[in-house]
Design an enzyme around this catalytic site. Structure first.
Site, PDB file in Angstrom:
ATOM      1  N   LYS A   1       0.765  -1.357   0.090  1.00  0.00           N
ATOM      2  CA  LYS A   1       0.060   0.007  -0.090  1.00  0.00           C
ATOM      3  C   LYS A   1       0.954   1.175   0.024  1.00  0.00           C
ATOM      4  O   LYS A   1       0.618   2.127  -0.911  1.00  0.00           O
ATOM      5  CB  LYS A   1      -0.934   0.007   1.256  1.00  0.00           C
ATOM      6  CG  LYS A   1      -1.952  -1.183   1.219  1.00  0.00           C
ATOM      7  CD  LYS A   1      -2.947  -1.020   2.368  1.00  0.00           C
ATOM      8  CE  LYS A   1      -2.322  -1.352   3.564  1.00  0.00           C
ATOM      9  NZ  LYS A   1      -1.865  -2.759   3.701  1.00  0.00           N
ATOM     10  N   THR A   2       1.761   1.359   0.760  1.00  0.00           N
ATOM     11  CA  THR A   2       2.900   2.357   0.830  1.00  0.00           C
ATOM     12  C   THR A   2       3.673   2.521  -0.417  1.00  0.00           C
ATOM     13  O   THR A   2       3.772   3.688  -1.167  1.00  0.00           O
ATOM     14  CB  THR A   2       3.705   2.430   2.084  1.00  0.00           C
ATOM     15  OG1 THR A   2       2.961   2.205   3.312  1.00  0.00           O
ATOM     16  CG2 THR A   2       4.663   3.473   2.080  1.00  0.00           C
TER      17      THR A   2
ATOM     18  N   ASP B   1      -1.861   6.665   6.226  1.00  0.00           N
ATOM     19  CA  ASP B   1      -1.491   5.346   6.652  1.00  0.00           C
ATOM     20  C   ASP B   1      -2.632   4.965   7.788  1.00  0.00           C
ATOM     21  O   ASP B   1      -2.776   5.965   8.618  1.00  0.00           O
ATOM     22  CB  ASP B   1      -0.157   4.653   6.966  1.00  0.00           C
ATOM     23  CG  ASP B   1       0.001   3.327   7.179  1.00  0.00           C
ATOM     24  OD1 ASP B   1      -1.125   2.546   6.491  1.00  0.00           O
ATOM     25  OD2 ASP B   1       1.142   2.765   7.559  1.00  0.00           O
TER      26      ASP B   1
ATOM     27  N   THR C   1      -5.861  -1.399   7.097  1.00  0.00           N
ATOM     28  CA  THR C   1      -5.886  -2.824   7.108  1.00  0.00           C
ATOM     29  C   THR C   1      -7.161  -3.325   7.641  1.00  0.00           C
ATOM     30  O   THR C   1      -7.488  -4.527   7.655  1.00  0.00           O
ATOM     31  CB  THR C   1      -4.610  -3.288   8.257  1.00  0.00           C
ATOM     32  OG1 THR C   1      -5.125  -2.576   9.522  1.00  0.00           O
ATOM     33  CG2 THR C   1      -3.268  -2.857   7.838  1.00  0.00           C
TER      34      THR C   1
ATOM     35  N   ARG D   1       6.766  -7.915   1.823  1.00  0.00           N
ATOM     36  CA  ARG D   1       7.563  -7.389   3.013  1.00  0.00           C
ATOM     37  C   ARG D   1       8.452  -8.633   3.771  1.00  0.00           C
ATOM     38  O   ARG D   1       9.528  -8.367   3.872  1.00  0.00           O
ATOM     39  CB  ARG D   1       6.858  -6.625   3.888  1.00  0.00           C
ATOM     40  CG  ARG D   1       7.298  -6.123   4.993  1.00  0.00           C
ATOM     41  CD  ARG D   1       6.520  -5.367   6.179  1.00  0.00           C
ATOM     42  NE  ARG D   1       5.896  -4.348   5.480  1.00  0.00           N
ATOM     43  CZ  ARG D   1       4.900  -3.628   5.890  1.00  0.00           C
ATOM     44  NH1 ARG D   1       4.524  -4.105   7.198  1.00  0.00           N
ATOM     45  NH2 ARG D   1       4.427  -2.479   5.345  1.00  0.00           N
TER      46      ARG D   1
END
Length: 337
Positions: free
Chosen positions: A67-68, A112, A161, A220
């Protein structure tokens, strides 16, 4: 400065810098999420053709899926600056007003965990997203006045999330919403192979598949495991990230063939060995493994449930036959499964 004088903060900064270097910079470099990537490409290309800021974008999905990274890519694609903040960091309207007033035309504001935005700040964001202005209150009491402050066109990229916690009025103000799903092994293997080149590491195809298979569908985690395999190959191997090095390194860091780590196995062992397979309450389970309930619920449970090791019932958590088999035990005859 000698190597042994490096502080923890410097080590963390180096780790973050290394992780940032692995992020794709353009949408064409982004691997996986084909549907989202194609939809986002259409939105951005249309906005660029019209010489306007793209519609606001809402990205939802589990942590670590990009997402980032997509927010950074959006800013790069429209040649705008990226401003990063988070919902917990904005607890007052003044905090948000300060961020908004510093934006330039075409900038991208990434928020975020946007579902954790304070309600008063959230109401200010409504107006900013819709009308590109904020109302600043001057004075107090009966003499207070509201002064409208115009804002240049900008794009909000919200990430969450827990999309279900996002208020409907806020969700409706996003022109494009997308949900990121877990990645396939093939996509993760491509990501790992590409990032190995960026790390100047020699990675074999079977090692890439091994790392991908233990990464829980999350880039990640795949990148983190890749760096740990590189550490092992450099210190205890011959420098080549082959299948033997990958398996040995992941064994050292307690990541098994299914991607379960120490906490995951501790949860399964506690349910099976101490509570006869369950059901057991979250708080009791957390105490038995020495973790906070939130850690068990947000870190371990989603993957265990998704992979079929655990089920959540109104009475508590229960281990499935797959969980019993994974830890090498046979479920009792009294098991509800």
């Amino acid at each position: 400065m000698e190597p042994w004088e490096i502080t923890d903060a410097q080590a963390d900064d180096a780790e973050r810098a290394q992780e940032a270097a692995l992020r794709p910079k353009r949408l064409s470099e982004f691997v996986g999420q084909e549907v989202v990537r194609n939809q986002l490409s259409l939105v951005l290309d249309a906005a660029i053709a019209r010489h306007k800021a793209p519609d606001h974008v809402l990205l939802s999905g589990p942590p670590g899926l990009g997402k980032t990274t997509l927010a950074m890519i959006i800013a790069a694609e429209v040649n705008g600056s990226l401003r990063l903040t988070s919902g917990p960091a904005i607890q007052h309207p003044g905090d948000l007003a300060a961020v908004l007033s510093s934006l330039q035309e075409g900038d991208v504001l990434f928020i975020d965990e946007i579902h954790r935005l304070a309600r008063t700040a959230e109401e200010m964001l409504y107006l900013a997203m819709e009308d590109f202005r904020v109302d600043v209150m001057v004075g107090k009491g009966p003499g207070a006045t509201s002064i409208p402050l115009p804002l240049p066109p900008f794009t909000v990229v919200g990430a969450t999330t827990r999309a279900g916690l996002l208020p409907a009025p806020l969700r409706d103000r996003f022109g494009f919403t997308a949900h990121l799903d877990y990645y396939t092994h093939e996509d993760l293997a491509r990501i790992v192979s590409s990032n190995a080149i960026k790390l100047d590491a020699e990675l074999t195809a079977d090692a890439a598949q091994e790392i991908a298979g233990r990464s829980r569908g999350t880039p990640r985690i795949a990148n983190r495991l890749l760096r740990r395999v590189q550490d092992w190959a450099q210190v205890r191997g011959n420098g080549v990230l082959n299948l033997e090095a990958a398996r040995a390194a992941l064994d050292v860091f307690e990541v098994d063939e299914s991607g379960l780590d120490r906490l995951d196995r501790a949860v399964l062992e506690a349910i099976c060995q101490r509570f006869n397979g369950g059901p057991v309450g979250l708080t009791t389970l957390a105490v038995s493994v020495g973790e906070e309930p939130e850690t068990v619920e947000t870190v371990a449970e989603p993957f265990l449930v998704r992979e079929g090791f655990l089920v959540r019932t109104p009475r508590g958590r229960m281990a499935t036959p797959l969980a019993w088999a994974h830890i090498g035990l046979t479920p009792p005859e009294s098991s509800l499964f």
